[in-house]
Design a protein around this motif. Structure first.
Motif, PDB file in Angstrom:
ATOM      1  N   ARG A   1       8.900  -4.895 -10.346  1.00 33.86           N
ATOM      2  CA  ARG A   1       7.459  -5.385  -9.929  1.00 33.86           C
ATOM      3  C   ARG A   1       6.551  -4.378 -10.688  1.00 33.86           C
ATOM      4  N   ASP A   2       5.394  -5.100 -11.253  1.00 33.64           N
ATOM      5  CA  ASP A   2       4.370  -4.497 -11.975  1.00 33.64           C
ATOM      6  C   ASP A   2       3.064  -4.193 -10.957  1.00 33.64           C
ATOM      7  N   CYS A   3       3.039  -3.043 -10.715  1.00 30.56           N
ATOM      8  CA  CYS A   3       2.219  -2.581  -9.928  1.00 30.56           C
ATOM      9  C   CYS A   3       1.117  -1.580 -10.437  1.00 30.56           C
ATOM     10  N   SER A   4       0.827  -1.965 -12.014  1.00 25.77           N
ATOM     11  CA  SER A   4      -0.177  -1.177 -12.617  1.00 25.77           C
ATOM     12  C   SER A   4      -1.617  -1.480 -12.324  1.00 25.77           C
ATOM     13  N   PRO A   5      -2.414  -0.864 -12.607  1.00 22.97           N
ATOM     14  CA  PRO A   5      -3.727  -1.344 -12.386  1.00 22.97           C
ATOM     15  C   PRO A   5      -4.286  -2.429 -13.226  1.00 22.97           C
ATOM     16  N   LYS A   6      -3.641  -2.755 -14.373  1.00 19.01           N
ATOM     17  CA  LYS A   6      -3.926  -3.645 -15.303  1.00 19.01           C
ATOM     18  C   LYS A   6      -2.981  -4.496 -15.305  1.00 19.01           C
ATOM     19  N   ALA A   7      -2.187  -5.070 -14.224  1.00 24.40           N
ATOM     20  CA  ALA A   7      -1.225  -5.928 -14.356  1.00 24.40           C
ATOM     21  C   ALA A   7      -1.953  -7.254 -14.533  1.00 24.40           C
ATOM     22  N   THR A   8      -1.133  -8.348 -14.638  1.00 27.30           N
ATOM     23  CA  THR A   8      -1.526  -9.940 -14.935  1.00 27.30           C
ATOM     24  C   THR A   8      -2.007 -10.153 -13.425  1.00 27.30           C
ATOM     25  N   THR A   9      -1.354 -10.012 -12.440  1.00 30.79           N
ATOM     26  CA  THR A   9      -1.592 -10.332 -10.983  1.00 30.79           C
ATOM     27  C   THR A   9      -1.722  -8.783 -10.314  1.00 30.79           C
ATOM     28  N   VAL A  10      -2.924  -8.372 -10.292  1.00 29.88           N
ATOM     29  CA  VAL A  10      -3.008  -7.137  -9.453  1.00 29.88           C
ATOM     30  C   VAL A  10      -2.757  -7.181  -7.915  1.00 29.88           C
ATOM     31  N   ILE A  11      -1.419  -6.424  -7.415  1.00 28.14           N
ATOM     32  CA  ILE A  11      -1.238  -6.498  -6.311  1.00 28.14           C
ATOM     33  C   ILE A  11      -1.333  -4.905  -5.455  1.00 28.14           C
ATOM     34  N   LYS A  12      -1.251  -4.902  -4.301  1.00 31.27           N
ATOM     35  CA  LYS A  12      -1.264  -3.616  -3.712  1.00 31.27           C
ATOM     36  C   LYS A  12      -0.025  -3.486  -3.193  1.00 31.27           C
ATOM     37  N   CYS A  13       0.889  -2.251  -3.896  1.00 29.33           N
ATOM     38  CA  CYS A  13       2.124  -2.241  -3.545  1.00 29.33           C
ATOM     39  C   CYS A  13       2.072  -0.928  -2.330  1.00 29.33           C
ATOM     40  N   PRO A  14       2.755  -1.122  -1.350  1.00 32.32           N
ATOM     41  CA  PRO A  14       2.773   0.081  -0.207  1.00 32.32           C
ATOM     42  C   PRO A  14       3.724   1.355  -0.765  1.00 32.32           C
ATOM     43  N   ALA A  15       3.680   2.308   0.099  1.00 31.75           N
ATOM     44  CA  ALA A  15       4.174   3.530  -0.521  1.00 31.75           C
ATOM     45  C   ALA A  15       5.803   3.045  -0.235  1.00 31.75           C
ATOM     46  N   ASN A  16       6.542   2.491   0.791  1.00 32.95           N
ATOM     47  CA  ASN A  16       7.613   2.234   0.626  1.00 32.95           C
ATOM     48  C   ASN A  16       7.806   0.691   0.616  1.00 32.95           C
ATOM     49  N   PRO A  17       8.530   0.271  -0.550  1.00 33.44           N
ATOM     50  CA  PRO A  17       8.549  -1.175  -0.923  1.00 33.44           C
ATOM     51  C   PRO A  17       9.546  -1.853  -0.256  1.00 33.44           C
TER      52      PRO A  17
END
Length: 243
Positions: free
Chosen positions: A128-144
């Motif tokens: 999963r792409d959790c980078s700040p400039k991802a195509t779809t910005v999502i909020k990734c929790p601390a424990n996925p």
């Protein structure tokens, strides 16, 4: 009383009378104080021991109760120590299996082609792409692993051909890999003289351009043990891997 008065026959009458009175008084007193030999009370005990009957039985019962309580306490302590030892051993095995899952996930990350800014790495669908400039910005929790929005395919189980947890473990480890972005790495401990004065423009670094080289960062989360909260230990490990 004839035997008590026999010596007085050879004495004068006044003396004979006194001896008779004294002997009679002594005989009467002797009969009132002494008891026949072998006399017993109502229950067959002598008067001196009549008040002590049952004491030995009560003392023995008290000691038996005390010994029973001490034995029960010792058994309870032994059972508790066995449970503590079993839990500690199970947790250590689960922790080691989780570390093996981390190593397996790092091997998978090493197979991903690193990004060359301004390009981005080609991530497989299971990362999963959790980078700040991802195509779809999502909020990734601390424990996925507790994220209900995480696709089930992103939770990967280590295959027995890669790592066999054995019969002591509750099961193989599971892991999730997330791409956190391309940032400038820490200052290297060895100075690269060939790149002296060079700057790097990292995709997601807020301090770009930087004098430190860029690197891709991945977050790996591993769960070892059952997820349904049974009586077996469950360990969750997490590390950040620089690529």
């Amino acid at each position: 009383m004839s035997h008590a008065l026999t010596p007085a026959l050879f004495l004068p009458k006044p003396v004979r009378g006194c001896i008779g009175i004294v002997a009679g008084t002594a005989s009467a007193t002797h009969r009132a104080v002494l008891h026949p030999a072998g006399a017993r009370g109502q229950h067959g005990l002598s008067p001196a021991h009549a008040s002590q009957r049952g004491v030995a039985l009560v003392t023995a019962l008290i000691l038996l109760v005390v010994l029973t309580l001490v034995g029960l306490a010792a058994v309870r302590g032994t059972i508790m120590q066995q449970k503590m030892t079993a839990n500690f051993s199970d947790r250590q095995i689960t922790f080691q299996v989780g570390e093996a899952g981390l190593r397996q996930a790092e091997i998978e990350v090493q197979g991903v082609q690193p990004s060359a800014p301004p390009g981005r790495p080609s991530l497989p669908a299971t990362i999963r792409d959790c980078s700040p400039k991802a195509t779809t910005v999502i909020k990734c929790p601390a424990n996925p692993l507790t994220d209900s929005t995480l696709p089930p395919a992103n939770i990967k189980t280590v295959a027995p051909t890669s790592f066999n947890a054995g019969s002591l473990a509750s099961g193989p480890p599971q892991y999730v890999i997330e791409y956190m972005g391309n940032f400038s790495g820490p200052t290297p401990s060895v100075l690269d003289l060939g790149s002296k004065g060079r700057t790097y423009s990292c995709n997601d670094s807020p301090t770009s351009p930087s004098k430190n080289p860029c690197a891709d960062f991945y977050r790996i989360t591993v769960r070892s043990g059952p997820a349904d909260g049974t009586d077996r230990s469950t360990v969750v490990l997490q590390s950040v891997y620089r690529r």
